[in-house]
Design a protein around this motif. Structure first.
Motif, PDB file in Angstrom:
ATOM      1  N   TYR A  30       0.827  -1.204   0.000  1.00 13.03           N
ATOM      2  CA  TYR A  30       0.000   0.000   0.000  1.00 13.03           C
ATOM      3  C   TYR A  30       0.866   1.261   0.000  1.00 13.03           C
ATOM      4  O   TYR A  30       1.843   1.359   0.712  1.00 13.03           O
ATOM      5  N   ARG A  31       0.497   2.229  -0.835  1.00 10.74           N
ATOM      6  CA  ARG A  31       1.171   3.523  -0.874  1.00 10.74           C
ATOM      7  C   ARG A  31       0.127   4.607  -0.655  1.00 10.74           C
ATOM      8  O   ARG A  31      -0.842   4.698  -1.410  1.00 10.74           O
ATOM      9  N   PRO A  32       0.302   5.418   0.366  1.00 12.07           N
ATOM     10  CA  PRO A  32      -0.717   6.454   0.609  1.00 12.07           C
ATOM     11  C   PRO A  32      -0.655   7.537  -0.460  1.00 12.07           C
ATOM     12  O   PRO A  32       0.387   7.767  -1.064  1.00 12.07           O
ATOM     13  N   GLU A  33      -1.785   8.170  -0.704  1.00  9.67           N
ATOM     14  CA  GLU A  33      -1.778   9.331  -1.576  1.00  9.67           C
ATOM     15  C   GLU A  33      -1.037  10.463  -0.880  1.00  9.67           C
ATOM     16  O   GLU A  33      -0.932  10.496   0.351  1.00  9.67           O
ATOM     17  N   LYS A  34      -0.503  11.381  -1.646  1.00  8.80           N
ATOM     18  CA  LYS A  34       0.217  12.507  -1.054  1.00  8.80           C
ATOM     19  C   LYS A  34      -0.729  13.295  -0.160  1.00  8.80           C
ATOM     20  O   LYS A  34      -1.809  13.697  -0.581  1.00  8.80           O
ATOM     21  N   ASP A  82       6.542  18.773   8.584  1.00 10.05           N
ATOM     22  CA  ASP A  82       7.650  19.670   8.935  1.00 10.05           C
ATOM     23  C   ASP A  82       8.089  20.423   7.683  1.00 10.05           C
ATOM     24  O   ASP A  82       9.012  20.013   6.974  1.00 10.05           O
ATOM     25  N   PRO A  83       7.448  21.559   7.375  1.00  5.37           N
ATOM     26  CA  PRO A  83       7.755  22.288   6.135  1.00  5.37           C
ATOM     27  C   PRO A  83       9.209  22.734   6.032  1.00  5.37           C
ATOM     28  O   PRO A  83       9.768  22.754   4.933  1.00  5.37           O
ATOM     29  N   ALA A  84       9.837  23.098   7.147  1.00  3.25           N
ATOM     30  CA  ALA A  84      11.225  23.581   7.086  1.00  3.25           C
ATOM     31  C   ALA A  84      12.164  22.457   6.667  1.00  3.25           C
ATOM     32  O   ALA A  84      13.012  22.632   5.784  1.00  3.25           O
ATOM     33  N   ARG A  85      12.035  21.287   7.301  1.00  6.39           N
ATOM     34  CA  ARG A  85      12.914  20.165   6.956  1.00  6.39           C
ATOM     35  C   ARG A  85      12.607  19.629   5.561  1.00  6.39           C
ATOM     36  O   ARG A  85      13.506  19.184   4.844  1.00  6.39           O
ATOM     37  N   ASP A  86      11.343  19.672   5.174  1.00  3.80           N
ATOM     38  CA  ASP A  86      10.970  19.262   3.816  1.00  3.80           C
ATOM     39  C   ASP A  86      11.609  20.189   2.786  1.00  3.80           C
ATOM     40  O   ASP A  86      12.176  19.732   1.789  1.00  3.80           O
ATOM     41  N   ALA A  95      12.410  13.083  10.339  1.00  2.00           N
ATOM     42  CA  ALA A  95      12.825  12.443   9.087  1.00  2.00           C
ATOM     43  C   ALA A  95      11.902  11.265   8.759  1.00  2.00           C
ATOM     44  O   ALA A  95      11.481  11.083   7.606  1.00  2.00           O
ATOM     45  N   VAL A  96      11.571  10.454   9.767  1.00  5.32           N
ATOM     46  CA  VAL A  96      10.684   9.310   9.561  1.00  5.32           C
ATOM     47  C   VAL A  96       9.277   9.782   9.201  1.00  5.32           C
ATOM     48  O   VAL A  96       8.624   9.223   8.305  1.00  5.32           O
ATOM     49  N   ASN A 114       5.241  10.827   2.396  1.00  4.88           N
ATOM     50  CA  ASN A 114       5.600  11.030   0.987  1.00  4.88           C
ATOM     51  C   ASN A 114       5.419   9.708   0.259  1.00  4.88           C
ATOM     52  O   ASN A 114       5.944   8.673   0.682  1.00  4.88           O
ATOM     53  N   LYS A 115       4.674   9.727  -0.815  1.00  6.83           N
ATOM     54  CA  LYS A 115       4.336   8.495  -1.522  1.00  6.83           C
ATOM     55  C   LYS A 115       5.573   7.738  -1.989  1.00  6.83           C
ATOM     56  O   LYS A 115       5.617   6.504  -1.962  1.00  6.83           O
ATOM     57  N   SER A 116       6.600   8.452  -2.385  1.00  4.22           N
ATOM     58  CA  SER A 116       7.790   7.791  -2.946  1.00  4.22           C
ATOM     59  C   SER A 116       8.686   7.175  -1.882  1.00  4.22           C
ATOM     60  O   SER A 116       9.546   6.349  -2.196  1.00  4.22           O
TER      61      SER A 116
END
Length: 461
Positions: free
Chosen positions: A25-29, A35-39, A134-135, A141-143
């Motif tokens: 299973y892969r969740p949709e985005k 965490d917008p800053a780390r992203d 990070a986790v 993230n789907k990928s």
């Protein structure tokens, strides 16, 4: 369940189709980011190391970074800078624990790991937050959803450090460049270069010539800086909203590394002389020369880059004639008393400020740059009056960008005009036997170092 009731509806899986629920299973985005800053920091690192962009270009083009404000924006920038700073050591640590390389397309996972380890090495976030965020980013993230466990395992091993490989400062310099510099300057010099990368470079300003000592002291007080040369002020970091300070508004100074200010001083421009700044943008050297009272022609190949020169001249109330196009036009109209050629180069001397330079550039590109440099020197020699002076400079650590340029100047009929130690801050070991200057980034290290430069001066018989 009563006999007359039907069981809940469960659709049968179609042949060849996987169940919508299970380990694949892969969740949709998701509609949110934990965490917008780390992203944003991870996405900046993708642009730099996967796409070859500079940090400035990445910051200007990455939407997720542009959307950040205040502390989040500053934190994302700090993560990205530390990832670049420690990149060599980060790769050693991650590869030590990966059983096999990540797939080439797994760029977001690589960036998450790299930025997380950078936060650890740079001590800019608590351990639990580094791993948890990070986790979380991997899971949303789907990928990277299926690799969240891998991220957790690797980061815990690196941060606990029980089986980490030994790291050295010299690992901070890419191997291809490191071997070049060891051959040219020796192990001790390369170790000092690596040390330069471990601290944030200070910021230098050139103070406009001709102002009073009282006004100069006001500038130092306003910016919280110190003089490291008669017209160069150094601050640990840019003051907030420095462009609104009175000294900046009055055009009394501009940002320029103290080493970058030396070539214009070596011209010794005099009032009324016709002086050419041959590769003028963004205009720091042009402003220095214009403040000395010379008649300045500022040349650059690009009209867009000349706009920066025009803006800087307007702010500082200084004047110069602006010209763009093929450099060969410079020899048609006038003969100059002096020419400053700060040539396009590898820019490896700016590694303290542009730490990504050595990672996104290739030593094999040097021949193209050297060909341009030598052609510009020949053009400059033809544009000089008899008795005219040429100062050649590159913010480069590459021996070829100095030695081959000097050879071209001599072939063009110019004679060396040796530089003296007092003209280059009295730095030890700077002047070569032929009178040229080689400034290394680790010089003046007790005050924060310098940009690396090669500078040579010539006179036309």
């Amino acid at each position: 369940m009563k006999n007359n009731q039907k069981p809940p509806f469960r659709p049968k899986a179609q042949a060849g189709n996987k169940s919508p629920v299970g380990r694949n299973y892969r969740p949709e985005k998701p509609q949110f980011c934990p965490d917008p800053a780390r992203d944003a920091a991870a996405k900046l690192i993708i642009k730099i190391f996967d796409e070859g962009k500079t940090l400035d270009d990445a910051m200007n083009s990455e939407r997720s970074f542009a959307d950040l404000k205040g502390r989040d924006r500053a934190f994302a920038a700090a993560i990205a800078k530390d990832t670049i700073r420690y990149f060599g050591q980060i790769e050693i640590l991650i590869n030590h624990y990966l059983q096999k390389p990540l797939h080439q397309a797994a760029n977001y996972m690589r960036a998450l790991l790299r930025t997380a380890v950078a936060q650890h090495l740079g001590s800019i976030a608590p351990t639990h937050a580094i791993i948890d965020r990070a986790v979380s980013l991997a899971k949303t993230n789907k990928s990277t959803y299926s690799m969240a466990g891998l991220a957790n395992a690797i980061l815990r091993k690196i941060i606990t450090g029980t089986d980490n490989p030994e790291l050295s400062d010299i690992d901070l310099i890419p191997l291809a460049w490191r071997n070049r510099y060891i051959g040219a300057y020796g192990h001790e010099a390369v170790a000092k270069l690596a040390m330069c990368l471990k601290t944030q470079a200070p910021v230098d300003f050139t103070i406009k010539a001709g102002i009073s000592d009282e006004d100069k002291q006001k500038i130092l007080d306003e910016f919280g800086g110190e003089l490291i040369a008669p017209h160069s002020m150094r601050v640990k970091s840019l003051p907030e909203q420095f462009t609104e300070l009175s000294a900046w508004q009055d055009g009394l100074l501009w940002v320029q590394d103290v080493a970058a200010s030396i070539p214009a001083k070596l011209i010794n421009a005099k009032v009324g002389e016709n002086v050419l700044d041959m590769c003028a943008a963004p205009g720091g050297k042009t402003m220095q020369l214009a403040a000395d009272g010379a008649n300045i022609t500022a040349y650059d190949l690009s009209d867009d880059r000349l706009k920066l020169v025009a803006q800087n001249l307007a702010r500082t109330n200084l004047k110069a004639k602006l010209k763009s196009g093929d450099a060969k036009i410079l020899v048609e109209d006038a003969k100059f008393d002096a020419i400053l050629l700060d040539a396009p180069c590898s820019a490896t001397g700016t590694l303290r400020r542009n730490m990504e330079t050595l990672w996104i550039k290739n030593p094999f590109d040097l021949p193209k740059l050297i060909e341009i440099q030598c052609e510009l020197i020949r053009t400059a020699a033809a544009a000089l009056k008899p008795g005219g002076r040429l100062v050649y400079a590159v913010c480069s650590l590459e021996p070829e960008e100095g030695d081959l340029a000097v050879a071209s100047a001599l072939e063009a009929g110019l004679k060396p005009d040796p530089i003296t130690p007092d003209e280059v801050l009295n730095l030890d070991g700077v002047i070569s036997p032929n009178g040229a200057a080689r400034i290394m980034p680790y010089m003046l290290s007790d005050k924060g170092g310098l940009d690396g430069f090669f500078i040579a001066r010539f006179v036309k018989p």
